[in-house]
Design a protein around this motif. Structure first.
Motif, PDB file in Angstrom:
ATOM      1  N   THR A 233       4.305  18.361  27.272  1.00 33.77           N
ATOM      2  CA  THR A 233       5.094  18.420  28.499  1.00 33.77           C
ATOM      3  C   THR A 233       4.878  17.137  29.257  1.00 33.77           C
ATOM      4  O   THR A 233       3.756  16.810  29.666  1.00 33.77           O
ATOM      5  CB  THR A 233       4.675  19.605  29.362  1.00 33.77           C
ATOM      6  OG1 THR A 233       4.851  20.826  28.636  1.00 33.77           O
ATOM      7  CG2 THR A 233       5.499  19.696  30.641  1.00 33.77           C
TER       8      THR A 233
ATOM      9  N   THR B 249       6.674  25.262  36.689  1.00 33.33           N
ATOM     10  CA  THR B 249       7.276  25.168  35.354  1.00 33.33           C
ATOM     11  C   THR B 249       6.587  24.075  34.525  1.00 33.33           C
ATOM     12  O   THR B 249       6.366  24.245  33.325  1.00 33.33           O
ATOM     13  CB  THR B 249       8.783  24.877  35.482  1.00 33.33           C
ATOM     14  OG1 THR B 249       9.395  25.940  36.204  1.00 33.33           O
ATOM     15  CG2 THR B 249       9.435  24.742  34.121  1.00 33.33           C
TER      16      THR B 249
ATOM     17  N   LYS C 289       9.798  18.320  27.335  1.00 38.68           N
ATOM     18  CA  LYS C 289       8.764  18.137  26.315  1.00 38.68           C
ATOM     19  C   LYS C 289       9.213  17.153  25.257  1.00 38.68           C
ATOM     20  O   LYS C 289      10.403  16.960  25.024  1.00 38.68           O
ATOM     21  CB  LYS C 289       8.439  19.480  25.648  1.00 38.68           C
ATOM     22  CG  LYS C 289       7.908  20.542  26.603  1.00 38.68           C
ATOM     23  CD  LYS C 289       7.640  21.832  25.855  1.00 38.68           C
ATOM     24  CE  LYS C 289       7.139  22.917  26.793  1.00 38.68           C
ATOM     25  NZ  LYS C 289       6.861  24.177  26.074  1.00 38.68           N
TER      26      LYS C 289
ATOM     27  N   ARG D   4       5.525  14.502  35.457  1.00 40.62           N
ATOM     28  CA  ARG D   4       4.554  15.533  35.813  1.00 40.62           C
ATOM     29  C   ARG D   4       4.154  15.452  37.277  1.00 40.62           C
ATOM     30  O   ARG D   4       3.694  16.438  37.848  1.00 40.62           O
ATOM     31  CB  ARG D   4       3.306  15.383  34.930  1.00 40.62           C
ATOM     32  CG  ARG D   4       3.580  15.695  33.454  1.00 40.62           C
ATOM     33  CD  ARG D   4       2.278  15.636  32.659  1.00 40.62           C
ATOM     34  NE  ARG D   4       1.361  16.697  33.097  1.00 40.62           N
ATOM     35  CZ  ARG D   4       1.364  17.940  32.652  1.00 40.62           C
ATOM     36  NH1 ARG D   4       2.258  18.294  31.737  1.00 40.62           N
ATOM     37  NH2 ARG D   4       0.489  18.810  33.108  1.00 40.62           N
TER      38      ARG D   4
ATOM     39  N   GLU E 247      17.649  24.929  28.360  1.00 37.26           N
ATOM     40  CA  GLU E 247      16.546  24.504  27.485  1.00 37.26           C
ATOM     41  C   GLU E 247      17.046  23.603  26.362  1.00 37.26           C
ATOM     42  O   GLU E 247      16.337  22.683  25.919  1.00 37.26           O
ATOM     43  CB  GLU E 247      15.857  25.750  26.926  1.00 37.26           C
ATOM     44  CG  GLU E 247      15.097  26.533  27.977  1.00 37.26           C
ATOM     45  CD  GLU E 247      14.434  27.765  27.375  1.00 37.26           C
ATOM     46  OE1 GLU E 247      14.701  28.058  26.194  1.00 37.26           O
ATOM     47  OE2 GLU E 247      13.658  28.440  28.094  1.00 37.26           O
TER      48      GLU E 247
ATOM     49  N   ALA F 180      10.974  22.954  31.285  1.00 34.26           N
ATOM     50  CA  ALA F 180       9.940  21.987  30.903  1.00 34.26           C
ATOM     51  C   ALA F 180      10.534  20.880  30.025  1.00 34.26           C
ATOM     52  O   ALA F 180      11.315  21.152  29.105  1.00 34.26           O
ATOM     53  CB  ALA F 180       8.814  22.689  30.179  1.00 34.26           C
TER      54      ALA F 180
ATOM     55  N   GLY G  52       5.243  25.850  31.595  1.00 35.41           N
ATOM     56  CA  GLY G  52       6.353  25.729  30.662  1.00 35.41           C
ATOM     57  C   GLY G  52       7.378  26.832  30.747  1.00 35.41           C
ATOM     58  O   GLY G  52       8.269  26.919  29.881  1.00 35.41           O
TER      59      GLY G  52
END
Length: 564
Positions: free
Chosen positions: A153, A119, A147, A91, A42, A145, A123
């Motif tokens: 996102t 995901t 972002k 996306r 992350e 995710a 998220g």
């Protein structure tokens, strides 16, 4: 369960808990490693997102192509620094940047379960296994995710999860190993301590248990040698004192039992002697009574028979001469009538007055009747003499049929019809049987007792309307070397519960005053003890009774001893 087993089970449970706690701790460390790997993924995604946001905010005039190229440079830089596969999709799962530059611009199709799409939607980071020609065994990836710094996102960052996890695991590995060693050490220490503790407690308890078992088995000299100052030592001391008291009490009880046993033995011996003496006295009493009874009866019968025999013989002997004289006188009268058909008037009057013709016809008949009556009296006297057997009291050969017939002749008055019953029919079925060696008078006594009992039973059954046609059947036969005589009646029978007592002295089923209870007992003694035979009763209620006499045809050892 034994105490040692309980202690070991408890300690083993504590060791197991320690191992479980260690395993839980190691599992938590593994979860922390996974968490750290996810956090690093992350973090990478956040840095890339920050880059994209910065480029969008300060370099709005730059083209999308230039921004993606700059993003590709970051991916290549991260791959060179950490040697990890890394790719970024939008996306729509179109690859924006990738370590493999040929894949940029293509759609991500190796995500079979759409983990990346999920995901992007929620998220939440997800790990999945991707199979490809480069990785035939599969490679574990994590999708995070992608972002902007505003939380929007715009796609997903896909990193190789295994290196991340290994890096985090290396950090937690030391803690896991230390935790496992501590848990294992605690378990081993707990097991060793539990074993030693259980052994120190169970050993004296086993000694006490073995001593209690020996004491229960009667080994009262059992003692325990436990010298500890704890509760088990106090228990051992109490046990030894109890064993001492119990042994002393047992010795006292044994002495008392031996003394009591001696007294009981002496009393039993005295009672046995008294019982034997009583039996002998009763037997002697029965024999004396019966001997006196039969002696008196025999003397009476013999005396009467002797007194009757002399005049009867005189009458019977003179009847022959009287008959001859009468025939001669009648012949003389017939000659007078033949040669003097016309006698004097006085003779004719006497002839008519005395009815000489009737006298001549009836006088021979009268003499014949007198001869038959005298002969009958002689037969009765002979039967009385046979029954009494005073002239044949010794052990010698005799005809049993003759004894039965003489007994029936004496009992003829009881067999005839009475006011309250019809005549008792007697059926004799004598078989071929030789004369046997016996006490003839005593055998006649047996026949008298059995026939008298049969007559009494038939009279009682007739009064109860159970026997309309009273019958006594007497049969005889030779079976091997024995003479067997059966006396059967068709009365009401004898119940099975009293058949075993029929031959006991003084036992009777008759009313008071009608029986002494000695007849069958004496008969049994005569047959079994005097003649070495057997006397048996076969009966069923409502089917009458049968008495079976079996005695050896020739004198046996028992009979010879009776003679002596």
């Amino acid at each position: 369960m034994k105490i040692s087993q309980k202690l070991i089970s408890g300690i083993l449970g504590m060791a197991t808990i320690s191992v479980i706690v260690g395993a839980i701790s190691a599992h938590q460390q593994l979860k922390i490693a996974k968490y750290l790997a996810q956090q690093e993924a992350e973090e990478v995604a956040g840095l890339l997102g920050y880059f994209v946001s910065h480029e969008l905010e300060y370099h709005e005039l730059r083209s999308r192509k230039e921004m993606l190229a700059q993003l590709q440079e970051h991916v290549q830089s991260l791959h060179k620094q950490r040697q990890r596969d890394l790719e970024i999709v939008d996306r729509n799962k179109i690859i924006l940047a990738d370590v493999v530059t040929e894949d940029i611009g293509t759609r991500l199709d190796r995500d079979r379960n759409n983990e990346v799409g999920k995901t992007i939607q929620d998220g939440i980071p997800r790990t999945y296994v991707e199979s490809s020609p480069e990785y035939p065994n599969g490679i574990q990836l994590i999708a995070v995710a992608f972002k902007t710094n505003k939380g929007e996102t715009i796609g997903a960052v896909i990193l190789e999860y295994t290196p991340l996890y290994k890096a985090a695991l290396a950090t937690a590995e030391k803690n896991i190993i230390v935790t496992l060693f501590i848990s294992l050490g605690c378990s081993v220490f707990a097991l060793a301590a539990g074993y030693l503790l259980s052994k120190s407690i169970s050993k004296p308890i086993k000694q006490l248990q073995l001593a209690v078992v020996n004491l229960a088995e009667g080994k009262l000299d059992t003692r325990v040698s436990i010298r500890s100052q704890d509760e088990i030592g106090e228990l051992a001391t109490s046990f030894n004192k109890m064993a001492d008291d119990l042994q002393y009490s047992r010795n006292e009880l044994v002495n008392a039992n031996e003394q009591l046993r001696d007294e009981i033995t002496e009393r039993q011996e005295a009672e046995a002697e008294l019982q034997q003496a009583l039996k002998e006295l009763q037997k002697t009493q029965i024999q004396l009574i019966q001997s006196e009874k039969m002696s008196s009866l025999g003397q009476l019968v013999a005396g009467v028979a002797h007194e009757i025999n002399n005049p009867v013989n005189f009458i019977y002997g003179n009847l022959e001469y009287t008959d001859d004289y009468t025939q001669q006188m009648l012949l003389l009268i017939k000659l007078y009538q033949k040669h003097y058909p016309y006698p004097e008037p006085e003779i004719q009057n006497a002839n008519q007055l005395n009815d000489i013709e009737y006298l001549i016809e009836d006088l021979p008949k009268m003499l014949t009747s007198m001869k038959m009556g005298a002969k009958r009296i002689r037969e009765i006297v002979l039967s009385l003499r046979i029954f009494s057997r005073l002239d044949k009291a010794e052990f010698k050969t005799a005809d049993l049929h003759e004894g039965i017939d003489s007994t029936l002749l004496i009992l003829q008055h009881r067999l005839k019809a009475q006011n309250n019953r019809p005549q008792i029919q007697v059926v004799k079925e004598y078989g071929e049987m030789p004369k046997i060696q016996c006490f003839a008078g005593q055998m006649n006594q047996v026949f008298m007792n059995l026939l008298t009992n049969a007559i009494d039973a038939l009279e009682e059954a007739f009064q109860k309307e159970l026997c309309p046609n009273p019958l006594i059947r007497i049969s005889s036969e030779q079976v091997n070397e024995n003479a067997v005589i059966r006396i059967t009646d068709n009365g009401s029978g004898i119940p099975k519960e009293i058949q075993s007592r029929l031959f006991d002295p003084f036992f009777t089923t008759k009313a008071v005053g009608k029986g002494t209870g000695m007849g069958l007992s004496i008969s049994y003694q005569i047959i079994t003890e005097k003649h070495g035979g057997s006397l048996e009763c076969i009966s069923s209620p409502g089917q009458g009774a049968e008495f079976v006499i079996a005695i050896p045809i020739r004198a046996g050892k028992l009979a010879q001893s009776s003679i002596a």
